[in-house]
Design a protein around this motif. Sequence first.
Motif, mmCIF file in Angstrom:
data_model
loop_
_atom_site.group_PDB
_atom_site.id
_atom_site.type_symbol
_atom_site.label_atom_id
_atom_site.label_comp_id
_atom_site.label_asym_id
_atom_site.label_seq_id
_atom_site.Cartn_x
_atom_site.Cartn_y
_atom_site.Cartn_z
ATOM 1 N N LEU A 320 -8.418 -86.566 -1.045
ATOM 2 C CA LEU A 320 -8.876 -87.353 -2.184
ATOM 3 C C LEU A 320 -9.981 -88.284 -1.714
ATOM 4 C CD1 LEU A 320 -6.260 -86.235 -3.388
ATOM 5 C CD2 LEU A 320 -5.798 -88.512 -4.331
ATOM 6 N N ALA A 321 -11.183 -88.092 -2.255
ATOM 7 C CA ALA A 321 -12.305 -88.988 -1.975
ATOM 8 C C ALA A 321 -12.384 -89.961 -3.141
ATOM 9 C CB ALA A 321 -13.598 -88.190 -1.827
ATOM 10 N N GLN A 322 -11.941 -91.199 -2.921
ATOM 11 C CA GLN A 322 -11.791 -92.151 -4.018
ATOM 12 C C GLN A 322 -12.065 -93.566 -3.520
ATOM 13 O OE1 GLN A 322 -8.344 -94.067 -4.884
ATOM 14 N NE2 GLN A 322 -8.572 -94.248 -2.667
ATOM 15 N N GLN A 323 -11.845 -94.566 -4.357
ATOM 16 C CA GLN A 323 -12.438 -95.871 -4.120
ATOM 17 C C GLN A 323 -11.471 -96.939 -3.613
ATOM 18 O OE1 GLN A 323 -12.706 -93.969 -6.831
ATOM 19 N NE2 GLN A 323 -14.859 -93.412 -6.868
ATOM 20 N N THR A 370 -10.657 -93.787 1.404
ATOM 21 C CA THR A 370 -10.828 -94.978 0.573
ATOM 22 C C THR A 370 -11.967 -95.834 1.103
ATOM 23 O OG1 THR A 370 -8.477 -95.009 -0.018
ATOM 24 C CG2 THR A 370 -9.650 -97.093 -0.208
ATOM 25 N N GLY A 371 -12.636 -96.530 0.194
ATOM 26 C CA GLY A 371 -13.674 -97.496 0.551
ATOM 27 C C GLY A 371 -13.367 -98.841 -0.061
ATOM 28 N N ASP A 372 -14.355 -99.469 -0.659
ATOM 29 C CA ASP A 372 -14.235 -100.645 -1.538
ATOM 30 C C ASP A 372 -13.887 -101.956 -0.857
ATOM 31 O OD1 ASP A 372 -13.896 -101.969 -4.278
ATOM 32 O OD2 ASP A 372 -11.878 -102.205 -3.465
ATOM 33 N N PHE A 373 -12.971 -101.970 0.120
ATOM 34 C CA PHE A 373 -12.364 -103.221 0.568
ATOM 35 C C PHE A 373 -13.110 -103.890 1.717
ATOM 36 C CE2 PHE A 373 -8.451 -105.788 1.615
ATOM 37 C CZ PHE A 373 -8.315 -106.340 0.354
ATOM 38 N N MET A 398 -8.967 -95.739 5.369
ATOM 39 C CA MET A 398 -9.907 -96.601 4.662
ATOM 40 C C MET A 398 -11.054 -96.948 5.605
ATOM 41 S SD MET A 398 -9.160 -99.999 2.379
ATOM 42 C CE MET A 398 -8.795 -101.165 3.700
ATOM 43 N N ALA A 399 -12.249 -96.494 5.274
ATOM 44 C CA ALA A 399 -13.422 -96.816 6.083
ATOM 45 C C ALA A 399 -13.946 -98.180 5.691
ATOM 46 C CB ALA A 399 -14.513 -95.768 5.898
#
Length: 481
Positions: A320-323, A370-373, A398-399
């Motif tokens: 899952l490539a998501q945010q 995951t990204g965003d954080f 989470m990158a």
Amino acid sequence: MSSGDPLADSVILWTRLVPTDPLPADDIAVDWEVATDDTMQNVVATGTGTAFAALGHSVHVDVTGLEPDTRYHYRFRVGDFATEPARTRTFAAAGTTPERFRFAFSSCQNWEQGYYTAYRDLIDQGELDAFVFLGDYIYEYASGGYADPRGRETGQDFECVTVDEYRARYALYLSDPLLRAAHAHVPWIITWDDHEVDNDYAGASSEGDDAVDAFLERRAAGYQVWYEHMPVRLDPPTGPEYPIHRSFAHGDLLRFHVLDTRQYRSDQQRKEPFIEALGPAVQERDEALATSPDHTMLGEEQSTWLEDGVAASTAIWDVLAQQVFMFGANAIAGSDPPIIVVDTWDGYAGERERILESIGAAADNLVVLTGDFHSAAVGQLRSDPFDLSRPVIGAELMASSISSGFFDDVAVVADLVGPAIVANPQIQWFDARRGYTICEVTPESWRATFRAVADPFDENTTVDTISEWQITAGTPGATQV
């Protein structure tokens, strides 16, 4: 110039005409060619695309008839001007199982909060099969709104609302040579998050509670200009509704399910903040709202598409490539209801539980990107992250961000994050430095290498490996190497 959304026999090539003098209000023909060598001697495909004036003179070309799992080079030409060759590749064909797939992922590249040094390091790492970008390609704020005084300013004293304003912001970001070089180095798979339109927007709800009609007009502008600048396998949008969820498979080794967690989501819960210093984003979870079947992150159509796609997948690894993070975070140990960041999957716990139970049972090996954080982390995935009696069904990686800041004050990070990690055993590792993550995937295992930028305000700083993790096929969850 960029490429993206690879299939086994085709890839999307993108460019946009941005001359010194204004372009005529006409469409312009742009020639393209694809070769197997970087000197462009062995040309295997040529054609002419169109730079549409109505789409900011952007060009999207779907080059078909290519060989699977093959490296190519491409360039564009207008009149006597030709671009420098760039690299791309196709994915492996269905029914094959490649020995290896190597890709990187990250998100969040606020112009005013650091340089794009991570992209220089990404290029230095050599061959990659793809780069996955998980949103916040631009930030819509007016200059100085969330700037770090050590960084650079956009010099644009407007928050993006109109097509022209969004175009000006993308043009600025793409003026960065390291970002352009990363686009030319490897095909991208891209989704968006909130800042491509408006911070923390949810569906038709804006951060500032604007009138719905006015916000949807702004959303349409943001979506259009995002399309104008992205190498995506999509038709251009015609308004504020724009489905972008899609999937890509590298043979039977892995399949990316690319999600949109903004356009269809219900508005975040709104209560008094628990920790005033962190603002209204951190609240005690509203249990009735979070578990309501009507409170959604993905929307009914997209969640059905995801569940059906994972169920039908023949891939060894479903990705899952998501945010926003799924692994869960309770700010206060033992708090019930938990104290959560409401913009994450913690605010949509009912849908998370249902989806993870469904896809966790269907996927052979589940990995969430995951990204965003603005920070890096590794976590265990459970359908309810706060019920440790439930089985681990996958791993979340989470990158960190390319440039956007978390907290640069080490003491603040220690005071806030340290206790939170102790309170959340499902979060196995956390680091607040900027950077990106490289993943090397084989049929037997997945290795994730987290790279961090030493000084985000120094373009010449070092970038180092700070942690490595391995996932073994058939064993849910990650182990530190």
